[in-house]
Design a protein around this motif. Structure first.
Motif, PDB file in Angstrom:
ATOM      1  N   LEU A 149       0.837  -1.204   0.000  1.00  0.00           N
ATOM      2  CA  LEU A 149       0.000   0.000   0.000  1.00  0.00           C
ATOM      3  C   LEU A 149       0.868   1.247   0.000  1.00  0.00           C
ATOM      4  N   ASN A 150       0.278   2.362  -0.419  1.00  0.00           N
ATOM      5  CA  ASN A 150       0.898   3.661  -0.219  1.00  0.00           C
ATOM      6  C   ASN A 150       0.675   4.042   1.246  1.00  0.00           C
ATOM      7  N   ARG A 151       1.739   4.214   1.999  1.00  0.00           N
ATOM      8  CA  ARG A 151       1.576   4.420   3.435  1.00  0.00           C
ATOM      9  C   ARG A 151       1.084   5.830   3.778  1.00  0.00           C
ATOM     10  N   GLU A 152       1.095   6.746   2.813  1.00  0.00           N
ATOM     11  CA  GLU A 152       0.558   8.087   3.059  1.00  0.00           C
ATOM     12  C   GLU A 152      -0.956   8.116   2.880  1.00  0.00           C
ATOM     13  N   THR A 153      -1.459   7.362   1.886  1.00  0.00           N
ATOM     14  CA  THR A 153      -2.881   7.427   1.544  1.00  0.00           C
ATOM     15  C   THR A 153      -3.653   6.144   1.810  1.00  0.00           C
ATOM     16  N   GLY A 154      -2.945   5.012   1.919  1.00  0.00           N
ATOM     17  CA  GLY A 154      -3.601   3.721   2.063  1.00  0.00           C
ATOM     18  C   GLY A 154      -4.014   3.089   0.759  1.00  0.00           C
ATOM     19  N   GLU A 155      -3.801   3.764  -0.352  1.00  0.00           N
ATOM     20  CA  GLU A 155      -4.176   3.220  -1.652  1.00  0.00           C
ATOM     21  C   GLU A 155      -3.241   2.070  -2.033  1.00  0.00           C
ATOM     22  N   PRO A 156      -3.762   1.030  -2.718  1.00  0.00           N
ATOM     23  CA  PRO A 156      -2.919  -0.114  -3.086  1.00  0.00           C
ATOM     24  C   PRO A 156      -1.894   0.238  -4.164  1.00  0.00           C
ATOM     25  N   LEU A 157      -0.668  -0.216  -3.981  1.00  0.00           N
ATOM     26  CA  LEU A 157       0.358  -0.124  -5.016  1.00  0.00           C
ATOM     27  C   LEU A 157       0.387  -1.397  -5.856  1.00  0.00           C
ATOM     28  N   LEU A 158      -0.029  -2.518  -5.283  1.00  0.00           N
ATOM     29  CA  LEU A 158      -0.314  -3.726  -6.044  1.00  0.00           C
ATOM     30  C   LEU A 158      -1.816  -3.970  -5.956  1.00  0.00           C
ATOM     31  N   PRO A 159      -2.445  -4.422  -7.028  1.00  0.00           N
ATOM     32  CA  PRO A 159      -3.910  -4.487  -7.074  1.00  0.00           C
ATOM     33  C   PRO A 159      -4.514  -5.358  -5.977  1.00  0.00           C
ATOM     34  N   ILE A 160      -5.682  -4.924  -5.507  1.00  0.00           N
ATOM     35  CA  ILE A 160      -6.514  -5.682  -4.580  1.00  0.00           C
ATOM     36  C   ILE A 160      -7.848  -5.932  -5.266  1.00  0.00           C
ATOM     37  N   SER A 161      -8.257  -7.181  -5.303  1.00  0.00           N
ATOM     38  CA  SER A 161      -9.543  -7.521  -5.906  1.00  0.00           C
ATOM     39  C   SER A 161     -10.457  -8.132  -4.862  1.00  0.00           C
ATOM     40  N   GLU A 162     -11.740  -8.143  -5.141  1.00  0.00           N
ATOM     41  CA  GLU A 162     -12.737  -8.767  -4.273  1.00  0.00           C
ATOM     42  C   GLU A 162     -13.257 -10.027  -4.954  1.00  0.00           C
ATOM     43  N   VAL A 163     -13.264 -11.139  -4.239  1.00  0.00           N
ATOM     44  CA  VAL A 163     -13.717 -12.403  -4.799  1.00  0.00           C
ATOM     45  C   VAL A 163     -14.877 -12.936  -3.973  1.00  0.00           C
ATOM     46  N   PRO A 164     -15.801 -13.696  -4.601  1.00  0.00           N
ATOM     47  CA  PRO A 164     -16.926 -14.253  -3.838  1.00  0.00           C
ATOM     48  C   PRO A 164     -16.443 -15.157  -2.714  1.00  0.00           C
ATOM     49  N   ALA A 165     -17.178 -15.144  -1.600  1.00  0.00           N
ATOM     50  CA  ALA A 165     -16.822 -15.935  -0.426  1.00  0.00           C
ATOM     51  C   ALA A 165     -17.974 -16.862  -0.064  1.00  0.00           C
ATOM     52  N   PRO A 166     -17.670 -18.001   0.565  1.00  0.00           N
ATOM     53  CA  PRO A 166     -18.732 -18.918   1.000  1.00  0.00           C
ATOM     54  C   PRO A 166     -19.721 -18.224   1.934  1.00  0.00           C
ATOM     55  N   GLN A 167     -20.961 -18.663   1.889  1.00  0.00           N
ATOM     56  CA  GLN A 167     -22.021 -18.097   2.713  1.00  0.00           C
ATOM     57  C   GLN A 167     -22.541 -19.165   3.679  1.00  0.00           C
ATOM     58  N   GLY A 168     -23.475 -18.754   4.556  1.00  0.00           N
ATOM     59  CA  GLY A 168     -24.119 -19.730   5.421  1.00  0.00           C
ATOM     60  C   GLY A 168     -23.754 -19.618   6.875  1.00  0.00           C
ATOM     61  N   ALA A 169     -23.732 -18.398   7.433  1.00  0.00           N
ATOM     62  CA  ALA A 169     -23.441 -18.226   8.856  1.00  0.00           C
ATOM     63  C   ALA A 169     -24.597 -18.753   9.702  1.00  0.00           C
ATOM     64  N   ILE A 170     -24.334 -18.951  10.973  1.00  0.00           N
ATOM     65  CA  ILE A 170     -25.382 -19.407  11.894  1.00  0.00           C
ATOM     66  C   ILE A 170     -26.460 -18.326  12.017  1.00  0.00           C
ATOM     67  N   GLU A 171     -27.609 -18.722  12.525  1.00  0.00           N
ATOM     68  CA  GLU A 171     -28.716 -17.790  12.711  1.00  0.00           C
ATOM     69  C   GLU A 171     -28.290 -16.646  13.629  1.00  0.00           C
ATOM     70  N   GLY A 172     -28.595 -15.435  13.200  1.00  0.00           N
ATOM     71  CA  GLY A 172     -28.229 -14.262  13.971  1.00  0.00           C
ATOM     72  C   GLY A 172     -26.916 -13.635  13.544  1.00  0.00           C
ATOM     73  N   ASP A 173     -26.156 -14.307  12.709  1.00  0.00           N
ATOM     74  CA  ASP A 173     -24.886 -13.774  12.202  1.00  0.00           C
ATOM     75  C   ASP A 173     -24.970 -13.680  10.688  1.00  0.00           C
ATOM     76  N   TRP A 174     -23.923 -13.218  10.049  1.00  0.00           N
ATOM     77  CA  TRP A 174     -23.917 -13.095   8.600  1.00  0.00           C
ATOM     78  C   TRP A 174     -22.486 -13.225   8.096  1.00  0.00           C
ATOM     79  N   THR A 175     -22.332 -13.434   6.807  1.00  0.00           N
ATOM     80  CA  THR A 175     -21.012 -13.513   6.184  1.00  0.00           C
ATOM     81  C   THR A 175     -20.915 -12.484   5.071  1.00  0.00           C
ATOM     82  N   ALA A 176     -19.729 -11.961   4.885  1.00  0.00           N
ATOM     83  CA  ALA A 176     -19.510 -10.996   3.813  1.00  0.00           C
ATOM     84  C   ALA A 176     -19.611 -11.697   2.460  1.00  0.00           C
ATOM     85  N   PRO A 177     -20.257 -11.072   1.477  1.00  0.00           N
ATOM     86  CA  PRO A 177     -20.407 -11.724   0.170  1.00  0.00           C
ATOM     87  C   PRO A 177     -19.092 -11.874  -0.578  1.00  0.00           C
ATOM     88  N   THR A 178     -18.133 -10.967  -0.324  1.00  0.00           N
ATOM     89  CA  THR A 178     -16.831 -11.044  -0.989  1.00  0.00           C
ATOM     90  C   THR A 178     -15.729 -10.814   0.037  1.00  0.00           C
TER      91      THR A 178
END
Length: 784
Positions: A497-526
């Motif tokens: 990352l750029n330590r002044e701004t936090g912006e990535p210097l090498l790419p960051i991508s979002e990928v789908p993640a498994p779902q199915g948390a217990i009742e009352g909780d949730w999981t991030a889609p990516t």
């Protein structure tokens, strides 16, 4: 003959019964078929030996084809599938009396070919990446974050930049094999019967002037002569035992230079004079040691006497203003950061013991007086003014237990953030806590206000704390030289990352993640993924391993019984496989970076863990023992679920996944390309037989790099200290050490101008390496 029949029959029954169970779970049918074949051999062996030989030949041949199809041409997976069957074939190779020799010849042919195929795989390293890092300097005269004596090591990562890089170049790939033990010191601080399991020696000494300063697991602060290892003084913080601590360790101390920079800030005092008995004095330079009973102690580097000008005669109580004050629930295991006239302190909060735990607040105090200057609590991030007397910080807010870094020129300090406890239950978290958990956050050194945050796990349910000190290194990009920050994660991604701004210097991508948390909780889609990553491929049933077919089959049964859909499979009452596990691909040992070549050296490791949510009756605690450490059954008092955590092991206590489990690797920080990756470490200290077999074993600890082109690392679960050529990762030197080397080494020049390399070797209680209390110093041998 009777013994042989029994062996075939018992092995056949075990494989048939377990194989049917495995097949019912949807796993491989091979084990059931193999079990039936072995039972047939057992029944036919006495009366129809030729038929038994033919059946066995068919079993051996089909097993070889199946093994190659599942695992490729890889020694360890093939050996455990074929080894026992090849041995059991030997008594069958002789023909029956007055019968055709053909069946025996067929079996011999299959046995010989299979054995040769297996033997040949020994010479094929299926996991090795061959290549070289650049030997050229990309950046000349890089910023090392250290204005003082370049021959010293005055901060945990050598400077607040956390690079673990030394410009010393006396030791090179050409002469490193000449390193010899120069001196050895034993602290006398050993693990005792009342200590918690994870009593570990993880300290990296500081070198200032001509003295070394290090802490021990029970918070003794030791000063040694940097030339000879002679003890100068010892300060004992007298920390009481406490069974509710998850860790008993000290990774290092911190140093505040004197107001007027002197050439040397240390002086010898008689070793017989106990430092803790000296009266507190007014200090110019100061050493700071965090303790496992939540104090921060300031002492004088010359004498070891406490500093009367800091807090209460040199002792600052870090439990002040905490919302909950359970003994053993909060303490600092990592050294605080001294920057801009401040001592900035974070701490560890016990995982999964209680939903009502101390705060993970980060606090900045005046480095000379101990007066609170600001506090940043991720649950209340906007209010950083010093807390009022009588007020309390937020309950159980995300903490930062690893080492932080700082850039005084930019006025920023960088904290690797953990999660809110409980780790596996996300329903208790506020939006503010969600934002800053499992991330790196940049705070203003002046005000404590957050300037930027980059998250590495969304809604973390797996204990994927950011575990390692960020390394600050300027990165050459197409847009020119940019201020960079490199931070490795437990899940294997390395973010640039750029330590002044936090912006990535090498790419960051979002990928789908498994779902199915217990009742009352949730999981991030990516979930985020970095372009520079050492994340492993998802596990398959075919990746299960064991010393024999039987325990390999049991591991497959366990695998098929667990909930697993790849990385970030949510926790469950069924039991979830977590891979990479919360031990990490990387942990607190971090990586080392070369700011000239713009490359990194790291020790990625691969171990799966399991987590299981245990439902509790409302208002009732669990029966039996809980809260015995990070592993095992932890209560989560006040929550609806407890959690049971453990490494994913076979009945023999070895990892269920096939090796290698540990590597060394080198990558280019500008491109994200991994240029080489090699197995690291042997099983010499993992098995009853001391066989020095290079399998690629787990480890915990960190590396350093020198300008001479050499990287140093111990860390692995065999008791060795090793040196590697940075460009291609080839091991150049190793030294047997008397205890586990689960600490990061350091290097410096002594008063004679000789480059020294120092390692603390004291073992790790949870990993199970040899316990000790050694400080070992090496230098090049004298020319004859």
């Amino acid at each position: 003959m009777i013994v042989l029949l029994l062996i075939f029959a018992l092995l056949g029954l075990a494989l048939l019964a377990g194989g049917l169970w495995l097949a019912a779970l949807g796993g491989s049918v091979y084990y059931a078929i193999a079990g039936a074949a072995l039972l047939a051999v057992a029944m036919l062996l006495r009366s129809r030996r030729t038929a038994a030989q033919l059946i066995y030949a068919l079993l051996l041949a089909s097993t070889a084809v199946w093994a190659l199809w599942e695992s490729g041409y890889d020694w360890w997976p093939l050996a455990t599938r074929l080894g026992v069957l090849l041995l059991l074939a030997i008594p069958l190779l002789w023909p029956a009396r007055q019968a055709s020799r053909a069946p025996a010849l067929v079996l011999f042919g299959v046995w010989a070919v299979t054995g040769l195929v297996l033997l040949g795989s020994l010479f094929n390293d299926a996991h090795r990446i061959e290549g070289e890092l650049t030997t050229d300097s990309v950046v000349t005269d890089p910023e090392l974050g250290l204005a003082a004596n370049q021959n010293d090591w005055p901060s945990y990562g050598r400077s607040n930049y956390g690079q673990r890089y030394s410009p010393l170049e006396q030791i090179t790939p050409d002469n490193v094999a000449e390193l010899e033990l120069a001196w050895e010191y034993q602290t006398g601080d050993l693990k005792g019967p009342e200590d918690v399991t994870e009593t570990t020696y993880q300290a990296t000494p500081l070198k200032i002037g001509n003295s070394l300063f290090l802490c021990t697991p029970h918070n003794w602060l030791v000063a040694l002569d940097a030339d000879s290892g002679e003890e100068l003084w010892v300060y004992d913080a007298k920390v009481p035992a406490e069974s509710q601590r998850q860790h008993q360790t000290c990774r290092g101390v911190s140093y505040l230079a004197p107001a007027a920079e002197r050439t040397s800030t240390t002086a010898s005092v008689p070793a017989s004079e106990p430092a803790q008995d000296l009266a507190a004095i007014r200090c110019d330079a100061q050493l700071y040691m965090p303790t496992s009973d939540a104090r921060l102690i300031a002492v004088d580097p010359q004498t070891g006497a406490r500093c009367s000008n800091f807090a209460d005669n040199g002792v600052l109580d870090l439990m002040h203003n905490m919302p909950h004050t359970q003994d053993g629930f909060y303490y600092s295991t990592s050294p605080p950061v001294v920057a801009a006239g401040l001592i900035v302190v974070a701490g560890a909060v016990n995982d999964n013991y209680d939903i009502n735990a101390p705060s993970g607040v980060i606090r900045a105090y005046d480095a000379r007086t101990g007066e609170l200057r600001w506090n940043w609590d991720s649950a209340n991030p906007e209010d950083t003014a010093p807390i009022a007397e009588g007020d309390t910080y937020a309950t159980s807010s995300p903490n930062s237990w690893a080492v932080a870094s700082a850039d005084e020129e930019l006025g920023l300090i960088y904290f690797p953030m953990g999660n809110r406890t409980p780790d596996q239950l996300g329903m208790y978290r506020t939006p503010e806590e969600e934002k800053y958990a499992s991330s790196v956050v940049a705070l203003s050194l002046e005000t404590g206000q957050a300037q930027w945050v980059q998250q590495f796990v969304h809604h973390d349910l797996w204990d994927m704390d950011t575990p390692a000190q960020p390394s600050l290194v300027d990165i050459q990009t197409e847009q020119g030289l940019q201020p960079g920050l490199v931070v490795p994660t437990k899940q294997g991604d390395v973010y640039v990352l750029n330590r002044e701004t936090g912006e990535p210097l090498l790419p960051i991508s979002e990928v789908p993640a498994p779902q199915g948390a217990i009742e009352g909780d949730w999981t991030a889609p990516t979930q985020p993924v970095s372009a520079l990553s050492f994340a492993p491929e998802p596990l398959r049933s075919a990746d299960m391993w064991g010393a024999t077919l039987v325990d390999q089959m049991i591991c497959r049964i366990q695998f098929e019984s667990l909930h697993y859909e790849g990385r970030y499979t949510p926790p469950s009452e069924q039991g979830t496989l977590v891979y990479p596990g919360n031990f990490g691909v990387f942990n607190w040992g971090s990586i080392a970076v070369d700011p000239e070549r713009q490359v990194m050296f790291g020790m990625p490791l691969y171990l799966a863990f399991t987590s299981k949510l245990v439902a509790k009756e409302e208002g009732k605690d669990l029966e039996g023992a809980t809260n015995s450490g990070e592993q095992g059954l932890n209560e989560n008092a006040g929550a609806e679920y407890a959690v049971e955590l453990s490494p994913f092991l076979s009945p023999l206590g070895i990892p269920c996944q096939q090796p290698p489990w540990g590597y060394v690797a080198g990558a280019d920080l500008r491109t994200g390309e991994t240029h080489w990756k090699h197995k690291n470490g042997t099983v010499q200290d993992m098995t009853p037989l001391p066989l020095k077999i290079k399998m690629g074993v787990p480890g915990i600890g960190g590396p350093i790099i020198t300008r001479g082109g050499v990287a140093f690392l111990a860390a692995s679960v065999d008791n060795y200290f090793r040196a590697y050529r940075l460009t291609d990762g080839e091991q150049l030197w190793e030294q047997r050490i008397p205890a586990g080397g689960q600490a990061t080494p350091m290097t410096y020049l002594n008063s004679q101008g000789e480059q020294m390399v120092v390692l603390v070797a004291g073992g790790h209680g949870s990993v199970g390496t040899t316990i000790g209390d050694y400080v070992l110093a090496y230098k090049l041998g004298s020319e004859e």
